[in-house]
Design an enzyme around this catalytic site. Sequence first.
Site, PDB file in Angstrom:
ATOM      1  N   GLY A   1     -31.848 -36.274 -60.736  1.00 60.71           N
ATOM      2  CA  GLY A   1     -31.446 -36.974 -61.953  1.00 60.71           C
ATOM      3  C   GLY A   1     -30.023 -36.660 -62.392  1.00 60.71           C
ATOM      4  CB  CYS A   2     -27.608 -34.066 -61.688  1.00 58.85           C
ATOM      5  SG  CYS A   2     -28.234 -32.968 -62.946  1.00 58.85           S
ATOM      6  CD  GLN A   3     -21.928 -39.648 -62.378  1.00 59.43           C
ATOM      7  OE1 GLN A   3     -22.064 -39.399 -63.556  1.00 59.43           O
ATOM      8  NE2 GLN A   3     -20.941 -40.383 -61.930  1.00 59.43           N
TER       9      GLN A   3
END
Length: 141
Positions: free
Chosen positions: A50-52
């Site tokens: 869920g982290c860019q």
Amino acid sequence: MTIEAIQEELIDEFSMFDDWMQKYEYMIDLGKSLPLIDESLKTGDKLIKGCQSKVWLHSEIKDGKVVFTADSDAIITKGIVAILIRVFSNHSPEEIAKANTDFIDTIGLKEHLSPTRANGLVSMVKQMKLYAIAYSAQQKQ
């Protein structure tokens, strides 16, 4: 120092800055002060979903306390995870699991991050709490 006391300390520190450019610079400095994570811990299972950007989060139990280490390939993100490590690391699994994270809104972090970074922040908090819950369950066995 309690989780709440550390959060209050962070709120005070962030309130010293007049604008968000100064706050970003402070976050970058916090990220630079993060101890280097061992390269062997930069594995796929340690990546936060869920982290860019890439964020590796490692946890272990030492003397009944959860100790987090982390790294990121983005400087702002590394600052964000440094803040979370400062708040959650070296506390019991139960303290981490039940900790309130309103300080994130109080310092204005979520509203001043891009939507993808804000999602990443939520994912980091969620993962830290999941580790704490897992350690808590292990201790009760």
